[in-house]
Structures are given as C-alpha cells and as structure tokens.
Design a protein around this motif. Structure first.
Motif, PDB file in Angstrom:
ATOM      1  N   UNK A 486       3.581   7.805  17.183  1.00 27.43           N
ATOM      2  CA  UNK A 486       4.583   7.435  16.177  1.00 27.43           C
ATOM      3  C   UNK A 486       4.978   5.968  16.319  1.00 27.43           C
ATOM      4  N   UNK A 487       5.081   5.502  17.564  1.00 26.04           N
ATOM      5  CA  UNK A 487       5.440   4.095  17.800  1.00 26.04           C
ATOM      6  C   UNK A 487       4.356   3.157  17.258  1.00 26.04           C
ATOM      7  N   UNK A 488       3.096   3.481  17.520  1.00 26.12           N
ATOM      8  CA  UNK A 488       1.976   2.634  17.061  1.00 26.12           C
ATOM      9  C   UNK A 488       1.911   2.625  15.534  1.00 26.12           C
ATOM     10  N   UNK A 489       2.025   3.834  14.917  1.00 25.30           N
ATOM     11  CA  UNK A 489       1.942   3.914  13.452  1.00 25.30           C
ATOM     12  C   UNK A 489       3.116   3.172  12.800  1.00 25.30           C
ATOM     13  N   UNK A 490       4.318   3.317  13.367  1.00 24.59           N
ATOM     14  CA  UNK A 490       5.488   2.607  12.824  1.00 24.59           C
ATOM     15  C   UNK A 490       5.276   1.093  12.882  1.00 24.59           C
ATOM     16  N   UNK A 491       4.722   0.628  13.996  1.00 22.69           N
ATOM     17  CA  UNK A 491       4.461  -0.814  14.161  1.00 22.69           C
ATOM     18  C   UNK A 491       3.437  -1.300  13.125  1.00 22.69           C
ATOM     19  N   UNK A 492       2.358  -0.521  12.954  1.00 22.69           N
ATOM     20  CA  UNK A 492       1.309  -0.897  11.994  1.00 22.69           C
ATOM     21  C   UNK A 492       1.839  -0.897  10.555  1.00 22.69           C
ATOM     22  N   UNK A 493       2.686   0.096  10.234  1.00 21.36           N
ATOM     23  CA  UNK A 493       3.281   0.147   8.895  1.00 21.36           C
ATOM     24  C   UNK A 493       4.197  -1.046   8.654  1.00 21.36           C
ATOM     25  N   UNK A 494       4.955  -1.408   9.680  1.00 24.37           N
ATOM     26  CA  UNK A 494       5.881  -2.546   9.552  1.00 24.37           C
ATOM     27  C   UNK A 494       5.119  -3.851   9.352  1.00 24.37           C
ATOM     28  N   UNK A 495       3.980  -3.971  10.043  1.00 25.76           N
ATOM     29  CA  UNK A 495       3.177  -5.205   9.950  1.00 25.76           C
ATOM     30  C   UNK A 495       2.388  -5.228   8.635  1.00 25.76           C
ATOM     31  N   UNK A 496       1.704  -4.104   8.309  1.00 21.96           N
ATOM     32  CA  UNK A 496       0.779  -4.101   7.164  1.00 21.96           C
ATOM     33  C   UNK A 496       1.361  -3.623   5.852  1.00 21.96           C
ATOM     34  N   UNK A 497       2.597  -3.084   5.895  1.00 19.31           N
ATOM     35  CA  UNK A 497       3.282  -2.609   4.693  1.00 19.31           C
ATOM     36  C   UNK A 497       2.396  -1.649   3.870  1.00 19.31           C
ATOM     37  N   UNK A 498       2.214  -1.913   2.596  1.00 24.58           N
ATOM     38  CA  UNK A 498       1.547  -0.991   1.674  1.00 24.58           C
ATOM     39  C   UNK A 498       0.083  -0.734   2.065  1.00 24.58           C
ATOM     40  N   UNK A 499      -0.617  -1.784   2.497  1.00 23.85           N
ATOM     41  CA  UNK A 499      -2.034  -1.637   2.876  1.00 23.85           C
ATOM     42  C   UNK A 499      -2.158  -0.658   4.046  1.00 23.85           C
ATOM     43  N   UNK A 500      -1.318  -0.860   5.066  1.00 21.59           N
ATOM     44  CA  UNK A 500      -1.337   0.041   6.226  1.00 21.59           C
ATOM     45  C   UNK A 500      -1.008   1.464   5.820  1.00 21.59           C
ATOM     46  N   UNK A 501      -0.038   1.605   4.919  1.00 19.46           N
ATOM     47  CA  UNK A 501       0.392   2.928   4.472  1.00 19.46           C
ATOM     48  C   UNK A 501      -0.755   3.696   3.815  1.00 19.46           C
ATOM     49  N   UNK A 502      -1.465   3.029   2.903  1.00 21.81           N
ATOM     50  CA  UNK A 502      -2.585   3.667   2.201  1.00 21.81           C
ATOM     51  C   UNK A 502      -3.690   4.055   3.192  1.00 21.81           C
ATOM     52  N   UNK A 503      -3.998   3.137   4.111  1.00 22.90           N
ATOM     53  CA  UNK A 503      -5.054   3.402   5.112  1.00 22.90           C
ATOM     54  C   UNK A 503      -4.667   4.592   5.989  1.00 22.90           C
ATOM     55  N   UNK A 504      -3.397   4.612   6.442  1.00 17.87           N
ATOM     56  CA  UNK A 504      -2.921   5.697   7.311  1.00 17.87           C
ATOM     57  C   UNK A 504      -2.982   7.055   6.605  1.00 17.87           C
ATOM     58  N   UNK A 505      -2.547   7.089   5.351  1.00 16.30           N
ATOM     59  CA  UNK A 505      -2.559   8.347   4.604  1.00 16.30           C
ATOM     60  C   UNK A 505      -3.978   8.846   4.360  1.00 16.30           C
ATOM     61  N   UNK A 506      -4.881   7.916   4.031  1.00 10.05           N
ATOM     62  CA  UNK A 506      -6.284   8.299   3.823  1.00 10.05           C
ATOM     63  C   UNK A 506      -6.901   8.814   5.114  1.00 10.05           C
ATOM     64  N   UNK A 507      -6.586   8.128   6.206  1.00 15.69           N
ATOM     65  CA  UNK A 507      -7.108   8.533   7.515  1.00 15.69           C
ATOM     66  C   UNK A 507      -6.598   9.925   7.888  1.00 15.69           C
ATOM     67  N   UNK A 508      -5.297  10.165   7.650  1.00 16.07           N
ATOM     68  CA  UNK A 508      -4.706  11.474   7.952  1.00 16.07           C
ATOM     69  C   UNK A 508      -5.377  12.565   7.125  1.00 16.07           C
ATOM     70  N   UNK A 509      -5.619  12.278   5.833  1.00 13.95           N
ATOM     71  CA  UNK A 509      -6.269  13.257   4.943  1.00 13.95           C
ATOM     72  C   UNK A 509      -7.678  13.594   5.424  1.00 13.95           C
ATOM     73  N   UNK A 510      -8.410  12.569   5.842  1.00 12.09           N
ATOM     74  CA  UNK A 510      -9.787  12.757   6.331  1.00 12.09           C
ATOM     75  C   UNK A 510      -9.789  13.618   7.594  1.00 12.09           C
ATOM     76  N   UNK A 511      -8.863  13.318   8.523  1.00 14.23           N
ATOM     77  CA  UNK A 511      -8.799  14.059   9.793  1.00 14.23           C
ATOM     78  C   UNK A 511      -8.445  15.529   9.537  1.00 14.23           C
TER      79      UNK A 511
END
Length: 757
Positions: A486-511
């Motif tokens: 959760x700490x790593x994902x929160x940090x990545x979302x804070x840094x990458x904003x919308x791009x990180x969010x889309x990538x994270x959601x797609x990755x979660x869906x794939x997994x």
C-alpha cells in the motif's frame, strides 16, 4: 482533467468495492461456515440460507464501524482531498490483490488486518512525502497518524488470537468433560441446559449488542439490557433452557442442531456487521470526501479533509447492496469452499488427509506439549484423570478410510462451542467498535476446541500444528505485505497521478483475471487427473479387480515421467525437467497415501480373506519401489542440468532412448492389460523381462568401457550409471508386480467386496 480524475477515481473505487466484497467474502466465509459444514449438522443448502439471512441483517447494522476507515488510522485534518484519494486508491488496489492471492492458495487470512495495515502503509507513505516537503523530522509522523488508535487496533487483533484459542480450549474442555462424546445418551436436561447457555450467549451478544445500531429494538428494551444485564441474562437462560427442554422432549428436536443453525446465523451477522467496513468503508469514505470537496468549491490540493473526522451515517441502500453482493458470492464462490476446507481439515477429529508437512517448530511444540502434559498429569489425582479420560473416549464405529471424508469432521457439541465462543468474542468487539479480526477469532477458537477435544493426537499433532503455524505465518505476511504494498502504490500514485492510476488498475485487472483462470484450470485438472483410488475390497480377487485402475494409472504416469526425463536430458531443458520432477514427486506422494491406508484396509478384512492383506502389502511395496526409482531418476536429472554440468554425450542419449522406446512398449502393453482387465496378457509382457534386463546390462558394460578409455566427465559418468541402475530397479519392481498379479489372478472366482454401509 482536474475534476475528471477524481470522478474516475470514485467510479473505480466503486468497482473495486464490489470486487473487494467478492474476494473478501470468499476468504471470510470460513468464519461462519466451518462449524456447520464440519459437523454436517444441517444440510448445505440450509446452512447457506441461514448464513445469507445473517449477512443481510449484519450488513444493516454495520454503519458505526465505518468510522475506522475514516479516522481510525490517520488524522484526516492533516491531509488534503487529493492526498486522501490517493491513500484510498492504494488501499483498495492492494486489498483486492492480497485477498485474492490468499484465496487462490486456499488459506484463511484477515480482511481486518489487511485493511488496517494498508491504511497505515498508504497514510505513512503520503505523510513521509509531506514531511519531506516541509523538511520536518520523522517524529512529525505522529501528527499525521492516529498512533494510539492504530496501536489499540493492532494490539487488540494480536490479543484476540491468544484469547480466542485459550477460551475456545477451556470452554470445549469443560463442555466435553461434562457431556462426553456420547452426548446423545445424556438426559434431555443436560442438552437443554447447554442449549440455554449457548442461545442466551448468542442472543445477548449478537441480537442485542450487534443490532443495537440498527434500531430494531425500542429504547425500553435497550435501556433494560444496559442497566440490568444480569437480570436479562438470567431471564433469557431460564426461558431458553425451558424452551429447549420442551422441544427436545416433546418435538424430539436436536438442540445442538438448533444451536449450530442459530450460531451460524449469528456469526454470519457478526461477520457482516464487523467486517463490512473492510470492504466498503474506504470507498464510502472516498465518496463522501468527493461530495464534500465538490460542495466546497476549493481546489483538490487545498481542501482540508477534517470533515472526515465527524460521524456520518452510511446510507442504508449501500449497506443493503453490499449485503446482496456478499450473499451472491457466498453461494457461487469456489474459492470460498477451498478456504473452508483448510480450516475444517485442521480441526478434523480423525486423522484424515494431512495437507501440511511437519516442520522443526511444529515438532518442538509437540514435544514440549507432551512433556508439559506428563508433568501436569503427575499433579492431577489418578481417579480424576480416569474419570476425565472416560469422557474423552471416542465411540468405536469403524468406517472405511475412503468414507471418512464424507463423515462429519467433528461432532455437534464442538461445533456448538465453536459458534458460541466465537459469536461472543466478536460481538463484544463489535459493540466496542473495535475492528476485531473475525478470521483470527473463529480460526483460533476452532483450533483451541480441537486441541481440547484431543483431535490432535500422536498420529496427527505435528501436521495440525504445522498447519496452524502456516496460517498464523500467513497472517504476519498479510500485515507486512499489506503495509509495504500500500505504501509503494500510494507513493507511485502520488508521483504519477492519472498515468499511474490507469497502469495500476490495468495491472490489478490482469492479475485478478490470471488468478481466476489459473484457479479454474487447476480445479479442472484435479477433477480430471488419474488420481489413485483407495482399496475397499476384502478378497485377493477383489483387490486385483479394484486395483487394476490404479496400476494402469501408475504405469501410464511412469511411462510419461520416464520418457519426459530422457527427453529433458537430451534437450538439457531445466524447466521441462523441473515439471517432470514435480510429477514424479506427486506420484510418489499418492502411493504413500495408499500405503498409509494399509491399517484401514486390513481392518476391513474378515477371517476368510486375510490373505488379501499380504497381497495388498506386496503390491504397495512394489509400487513404492517403482515410484522411488522414478523420483530418483527425476531428481538426479534435474540436479545435473540445474548445476550446469556437461550434457550427456550423443551415444549415451541414444542408448537411453533405446531403453525408453523398449520400456514404452512394455508400459503400453501393461497398461492395456490392466485397463482391459485381461490379466492373461501379462504373460506376454513377462516374456520380455530377460530381454530388457539384458539390454540395460549391455549399456552398463559399454559405459564401463567408455569410462576406462574415453570418458572425461565424472559427473556425466555418475549420472549415466545412476540412470541405468535405477532403470534396472524400475524394471525389476514392475516385473515382480506383474508376476504377482499373473500368479494370483483367477478369473473363475467372483471378487468379494465389503458391503456398502
């Protein structure tokens, strides 16, 4: 893009909430289903209906628990809207992936622990970014994190493990000492008093304390319960005891079954009331945060979230919808059944199939426990020991081993105690608005009661303790991985904003999709696999007829394992050899399982067919020899390639292929003979015994000559000799097996089997 990203996040959190409900219920179903399913007190359909109604009631009563997600872990006034949304997104993505991972393994974990540590990890990550921006120190973290509340929750969760195990063991010991395993023979008053106690506890702690926030009771009743708890308990106990006696005596109802049904309802309700926050608390808090921010007209990077600290009633419609999703999941989730099976198997009264292998720690705990028990036994008077031991004697009714999985894992008394104790503990926590882990409590109560019931005997203790340690180890892994991820994902979302969010959601869906496909595939493979069948026949001809399928399966799989090993060596393919090694290990463990049934098989036999036991023992011994040869061949081949030794030479591979081709013909002919039950064909196969042995001996002599003249690799020579010698042992064992069947088979005798009970 400014406002759109938050609309997108709210919608995504809504979808994640539904997904989290599904994976969460798959994991937590074990909490309220294991006692009813394990005891087989009521039909599976009835269990599911009762649990579904309990979930619906519990969902309506959980509003107050939502405060934990809003302000229990962090101080919302220290964060702005944008930061809060990133924290909530990180928590939900992590939660879904983590719970799905444990569901796929079939291991129960805590949704409460995961949500608490995810909130902690994400808020700590964002807090550290804020501290770094303001050039503050690490000590400033206490400003952002609600350390006292977080510590209270974490301490409460850990303490619940010890309390649940201890109280479960104590209540079960007293119950069994008073009621014994022959509870059906006891007076109706004994059953009625037990029922009165159990139902009173469940009514008081669940129906009153659990549903108090749902306003189903008027003020007078609530006030009376609050001011006169002892009078309420005494009145309840008297009422339920008398009612239990009437229905047990005149209607012939089994009070234990009623307690189990009522307890399942109560525990399902407590689960929904206590754990719903884990699944929808964060998305609801995010939705309310978004509504507050929109109404304010202030930018997302400036709008302070102190509004989260105030109490807000969760909309009833959202609670009802959540309850509906939970109920649907409960009925259709195959992963839920897998998690329940783990818990039931560890609490099983008989030996059963042990899923977990003993480890150093489990062995030491069992040794220490035996010594401690012996020391305590010296203090307790022998007369008292003798009386107690009589109460713990299991009724001796023999059932074939293959039928034990169809029997209840434990009796109605233990199931009732499980539900009663777990309901009480969870309800106390719910009424105090503490997010207690229902998984930890119900699991540890079940383990405590099984220990007190002497289910962990000398035959199974190391396996059961190892299983419990595995599950508890998984809980600590949950906490650590939840915090870190959760700490790593929160940090990545804070840094990458919308791009990180889309990538994270797609990755979660794939997994999630990959895990779902993998789980389905594995389930189908298990159903379709040529697994070995346990013997139930009582005569030699019966064993021959019945075991023919087993022998055909072993021969077919042996053929495949041996050929794949030679193929893998010829290509120097490590992955191929690794998979093949797993197959040989699996075959070996299945044959070990059949060997472990020897005791039960011999118990089946009557005096007229005792000779069948010798035949069965010899067959098991020869199958074990075959599997050990294949296991060794697989292991040395894998190790050779894994250690990057030289490839076998062309002539060596060629000679091994010759043996493999000849063996394949023998294997195929043998398999056909057993599949067709045409045991006369075995004679044709046996004629090739000398020829194949001669072939292997020639290869050994050639390698001896090569070693003396041209061979330069000691590792190659060692491997090649190992393969040839084990091949010879494999052939010898198989030929002896065929000779045994050929000599004993008599087509004129009708196979005798044990009559089905």
């Amino acid at each position: 893009m400014g406002e759109n990203i938050y609309i997108f996040m709210v919608v995504a959190l809504g979808i994640l909430a539904i997904t989290d409900l599904v994976v969460g219920v798959s994991n937590d179903a074990v909490n309220f289903l294991n006692s009813a399913i394990g005891s087989k007190a009521i039909s599976f359909r009835t269990i599911m209906i009762v649990a579904s109604v309990g979930i619906a009631f519990g969902a309506m009563s959980s509003s107050g628990m939502m405060e934990v997600a809003r302000k229990g872990i962090f101080n919302p006034g220290e964060f702005v809207f944008e930061e809060i949304m990133f924290i909530f997104m990180a928590v939900m993505i992590t939660d879904i992936l983590l719970l799905d991972f444990f569901n796929t393994l079939g291991m129960p974990t805590s949704t409460t622990v995961s949500i608490v540590f995810e909130l902690l990890g994400a808020s700590v990550a964002i807090s550290l970014i804020k501290i770094a921006d303001t050039q503050g120190g690490f000590s400033d973290l206490a400003t952002y994190i609600n350390t006292d509340k977080a510590a209270e929750i974490i301490f409460g969760i850990l303490l619940s493990v010890f309390i649940a195990f201890t109280i479960g063991a104590l209540v079960q010991f007293v119950s069994r000492a008073l009621i014994s395993f022959k509870f059906q023979n006891k007076s109706k008053w004994v059953e009625s008093i037990f029922g009165g106690l159990a139902i009173t506890a469940i009514v008081y702690f669940i129906l009153v304390k659990g549903l108090k926030s749902a306003a189903l009771f008027d003020g007078a009743i609530s006030e009376f319960v609050a001011t006169q708890p002892l009078a309420f308990l005494a009145g309840n106990f008297a009422f339920w005891t008398i009612l239990s006696f009437i229905v047990a005596s005149f209607l012939r109802w089994n009070i234990y079954r009623i307690v189990i049904g009522f307890g399942t309802f109560a525990l399902a309700m407590a689960f929904a009331g206590n754990d719903l926050v884990n699944f929808i608390g964060v998305p609801i808090a995010a939705l309310q945060s978004y509504q507050d921010w929109q109404a304010s007209g202030i930018t997302a990077t400036e709008f302070n979230m102190r509004g989260l600290a105030s109490a807000v009633q969760t909309p009833t419609m959202l609670l009802l919808l959540s309850g509906a999703v939970m109920v649907i999941t409960l009925w259709f989730s195959s992963k839920a059944k897998g998690v329940v099976k783990t818990s039931v198997d560890l609490a099983r009264q008989d030996e059963g199939d042990e899923r977990f292998q003993p480890n150093y720690l489990s062995r030491q705990i069992v040794k220490f426990s035996i010594v401690a028990f012996e020391n305590v036994s010296k203090i307790v008077p022998p007369s008292l020991q003798s009386k107690l031991n009589k109460q713990f004697v299991l009724p001796q009714t023999y059932v074939p081993k293959s039928k034990t999985q169809e029997l209840p894992a434990f009796d109605l008394v233990r199931a009732s105690v499980n539900l009663m104790v777990a309901s009480v503990l969870i309800s106390i926590a719910t009424s105090m608005k503490l997010p207690l882990s229902t998984t930890y409590v119900t699991f540890m109560v079940a383990m405590g009661t099984s220990l007190a019931d002497r289910a962990w005997g000398a035959e199974s203790a190391v396996y059961r303790v190892a299983g419990v340690l595995n599950v508890i180890g998984g809980w600590f892994f949950t906490a650590l991985s939840a915090f870190t991820a959760a700490a790593i994902i929160a940090y990545l979302l804070f840094i990458g904003k919308f791009v990180s969010l889309v990538i994270m959601l797609m990755l979660a869906a794939v997994i999630l999709l990959r895990n779902y496909i993998s789980h389905n595939k594995k389930t189908k493979e298990i159903k379709a696999e040529d697994s070995l069948r346990r013997a139930e026949s009582s005569s030699i001809q019966g064993v021959i007829e019945e075991s023919a399928t087993n022998i055909a399966n072993v021969v077919k799989r042996s053929n495949r394992i041996y050929s794949n090993c030679i193929r893998g060596l010829s290509k120097h393919d490590l992955d191929f050899l690794k998979k093949n090694k797993k197959q040989s290990n699996k075959l070996s463990s299945e044959i070990d399982g059949l060997r472990n049934d020897t005791f039960y098989f011999i118990k089946n036999l009557d005096e007229a067919h005792v000779g069948a036991s010798n035949f069965y023992i010899n067959v098991m011994d020869l199958l074990t020899d075959m599997s050990q040869s294949l296991e060794y061949i697989g292991k040395v081949s894998y190790n050779h390639v894994n250690n990057n030794h030289k490839k076998l030479k062309y002539n060596q591979i060629k000679e091994l292929k010759e043996i493999d081709n000849y063996l394949e013909k023998i294997f195929n002919s043998t398999e056909k003979a057993f599949v067709d039950r045409s045991f006369e064909q075995i004679g044709d196969v046996l004629q090739s015994k000398n020829e194949i042995n001669e072939m292997v001996s020639q290869k050994i002599n050639r390698q001896v000559s090569r070693t003396r003249t041209e061979e330069s690799s000691p590792k190659n020579t060692t491997l090649y000799f190992s393969l040839l010698l084990e091949s010879r042992d494999l052939i010898t064992s198989m030929m002896e097996l065929l000779e045994l069947y050929y000599a004993e088979h008599d087509s004129s005798v009708k196979p005798a089997t044990i009559p089905k009970k």
